[in-house]
Design a protein around this motif. Sequence first.
Motif, mmCIF file in Angstrom:
data_model
loop_
_atom_site.group_PDB
_atom_site.id
_atom_site.type_symbol
_atom_site.label_atom_id
_atom_site.label_comp_id
_atom_site.label_asym_id
_atom_site.label_seq_id
_atom_site.Cartn_x
_atom_site.Cartn_y
_atom_site.Cartn_z
ATOM 1 N N HIS A 289 0.851 -1.196 0.000
ATOM 2 C CA HIS A 289 0.000 0.000 0.000
ATOM 3 C C HIS A 289 0.883 1.241 0.000
ATOM 4 O O HIS A 289 1.768 1.381 0.850
ATOM 5 N N ARG A 290 0.623 2.133 -0.963
ATOM 6 C CA ARG A 290 1.301 3.429 -1.012
ATOM 7 C C ARG A 290 0.339 4.491 -0.508
ATOM 8 O O ARG A 290 -0.821 4.554 -0.962
ATOM 9 N N LEU A 291 0.777 5.305 0.417
ATOM 10 C CA LEU A 291 -0.095 6.326 0.998
ATOM 11 C C LEU A 291 -0.641 7.232 -0.093
ATOM 12 O O LEU A 291 0.079 7.683 -0.989
ATOM 13 N N ASP B 91 -5.302 1.831 -5.037
ATOM 14 C CA ASP B 91 -5.135 0.481 -5.565
ATOM 15 C C ASP B 91 -3.883 -0.160 -4.986
ATOM 16 O O ASP B 91 -2.754 0.211 -5.338
ATOM 17 N N ASP B 92 -4.088 -1.118 -4.097
ATOM 18 C CA ASP B 92 -2.959 -1.823 -3.507
ATOM 19 C C ASP B 92 -2.501 -2.935 -4.439
ATOM 20 O O ASP B 92 -3.296 -3.581 -5.127
ATOM 21 N N GLU B 93 -1.217 -3.185 -4.432
ATOM 22 C CA GLU B 93 -0.616 -4.146 -5.341
ATOM 23 C C GLU B 93 -0.363 -5.471 -4.637
ATOM 24 O O GLU B 93 0.212 -5.511 -3.544
ATOM 25 N N LEU B 94 -0.816 -6.544 -5.265
ATOM 26 C CA LEU B 94 -0.546 -7.879 -4.739
ATOM 27 C C LEU B 94 0.896 -8.259 -5.059
ATOM 28 O O LEU B 94 1.286 -8.326 -6.220
ATOM 29 N N ILE B 95 1.682 -8.481 -4.019
ATOM 30 C CA ILE B 95 3.083 -8.859 -4.204
ATOM 31 C C ILE B 95 3.238 -10.365 -4.307
ATOM 32 O O ILE B 95 4.007 -10.878 -5.115
ATOM 33 N N TYR B 96 2.500 -11.073 -3.453
ATOM 34 C CA TYR B 96 2.650 -12.527 -3.420
ATOM 35 C C TYR B 96 1.371 -13.142 -2.879
ATOM 36 O O TYR B 96 0.739 -12.594 -1.968
ATOM 37 N N GLN B 97 0.993 -14.275 -3.428
ATOM 38 C CA GLN B 97 -0.146 -15.039 -2.922
ATOM 39 C C GLN B 97 0.291 -16.468 -2.661
ATOM 40 O O GLN B 97 0.842 -17.145 -3.545
ATOM 41 N N GLU B 98 0.024 -16.951 -1.446
ATOM 42 C CA GLU B 98 0.361 -18.317 -1.052
ATOM 43 C C GLU B 98 -0.853 -19.206 -1.328
ATOM 44 O O GLU B 98 -1.875 -19.111 -0.648
#
Length: 709
Positions: free
Chosen positions: A232-234, A238-245
């Motif tokens: 999340h950027r202040l 739109d938050d970016e998905l970095i990784y999904q387990e």
Amino acid sequence: MRSFSRRPTIVQKFVLIVILFGSLTSCSNPRDEFPMAEKITQEIEQHGDVRIDEYFWMNDRDDPRVVDWLEKQNRWTEKVMAPMQRLKSSLIEEMKSRIPAEDVSAPYRDGDYWYYHRYVKGGEYPIYCRKHKSLDAAEEVLLDVNALAGDEPYFAVRNFEVSPDHKLAAYAVDTQGRRFYTIYFLDLENGKLLPDRIENVTSNFEWANDSETIVYVRQDSESLRAYQVLMHRLGKSDDELIYQEDDETFYAWVEKSLSSKMLFLVSGSTLSTEVQFIPADTPAAEPQLFLKRGGEHEYYVADGGDRFFVLSNDNATNFRLFEVGYANTARDQWQELVPHRDNVLLENADVFRDYIVLSTLNQGVVQLEVIDRASGDTHLMNFDDQVFTAYTYGNVNFASKWLRYAYESMATPDSTYEYNMETRERRLIKEESAGPDFERRDYETIALQVPARDGALIPVSMVYRKGIKLDGSNPLLQYGYGSYGVTIDPAFDSDRITLLDRGFIFAIAHVRGSSKLGREWYYAGRQLQKKNTFNDFIDVSRYLIDKGYTSPQHLYAQGGSAGGLLMGAVVNMAPELYNGIAAGVPFVDVVTTMLDDSIPLTTGEYDEWGDPRIPEFYDYMLSYSPYDNVGRHAYPNMLVTTGLHDSQVQYWEPAKWVAKINDFRTNDKLLLLKTDMQAGHSGKTGRYQSLEDTALYYSFYLWLEDIRE
């Protein structure tokens, strides 16, 4: 996080204070007044075996009959407990007297600021503060949790973290107890909240070095498994998905290195881990895989500023320490620094610029080992007590030669020290108060080795007020957990003085399933060897009775969560040994829960208990599952507690268990169920609110001992 540990955060130690409510021997407890639950036959078939569960309907949280029955049980418990209200109130006041009305934590310096939190008279929650450059400077109040909480019955603030530039803070709030948090952002220069909100996530997050980005973790809305790492950027929506387990047996979490150079993305199951890393200066960079997961390989990574350090159990049951360069982290590039030792469990490592501090258990005794990174020289920090615990915490300065750690024993209040790793100088920063009347010399702590039925020696940590006689007349509270490799440390608890000063002995049985004697001790108490955990606890009880420490008329047992499973098994296997048992948020419907992968946390538990979809595990788990093994026994006095919003052990497990015990028991001893309708797995929040839980729990034992004051 500023250090790395071999234990996944999903299994962090927690000693449950949620266990509550007392009982009495002089009060009538007629079974015909016990609130009866409706019976609806439900057949559950697996591997050709059909089980009948008449209380399966309680699994429906939205069914009004469920809440109605839980509330009836609460009213019943309140009625039975009414005569002990005066005792409970006096215990609360007594325990309050040991808590300083106004208190300040040990301050620590980070950059140009000294940070600390404090409590005010009558305040339930901390106030986060700082001072610029000097402790004599004017105080800046950053966050007053008391003001935030207002009249909320449950209010938890977690992970209050200041940004690297010291201009902002982020913190997570849960108002229900189900561990769904909202992350807020606070401008420390004007005291106002930013418009950014991140809702329905875990409390696990870390700041990137730009002070504008956080990396956080989201859980599945149904299973509660933490599985997505996002950025999340202040000011951005739109938050970016970095990784999904995607492996349902693994959980995800994030850590930041003490060096502040690296963000680690960790995927972990009970017996396996996989680590990725991102430079904290460039959080948008593609995560780099450190080493692919494989088999039962647990490894944890720390940044040393110029290389990585790795804690690994590869061909090392009790772990060993490696180093490896940044450029190539393949397994064949690792260089061993600390070899495997059969009797020493390497639990944790704090990596500083010039030193490494290893936290170990040497045949069950805590040791802190300091390694000089330049010379390789190693020395042990010395401790005096026979039964104690020590652990590193609050270290924020990578270049520091001063190590901050906590030390306590069962008779020594928690104390914060700093230790100079170069000169070996030690200085006390703060010792917690245990009240004006407490004198540690009045209490004795001992360590026992109790022979188990198969010849193993079970460690037991014990504390009592000096002067006891081994004539069987002492009331004794025996505590146990014994799962996930978690070791219950012999720590101090000022509330426990309430029992000790009334003649109680307190004993921790370090049964198999813990890591007290290393990882083999853990492996010997999981999956198809789980019954060792229960047998060990019972064998300790019999030993304490045989040696005159107590007797069945004065012996009590306590455990919560997985320790509640221990209580459930023990009370079926040896009910005659105990006068009373308290089971807090107990995991007792083992087979049904582990067969339902829609229930929160089930899939991540297969490594611990086994997968009942496999016949061998099904049969073994069914042979000890407390709910399935309720029988025609003369059960001891029992106190069972749960939270309606528990996210880890669902409320229906203890509810069904109590209903079934009432159907089968052959006596009229106390059987009490208390459901906290506002709280979750960890019970009440607030430093005073939690005392009500503790006082009620202590009343259960004291009243059974005919102790009225």
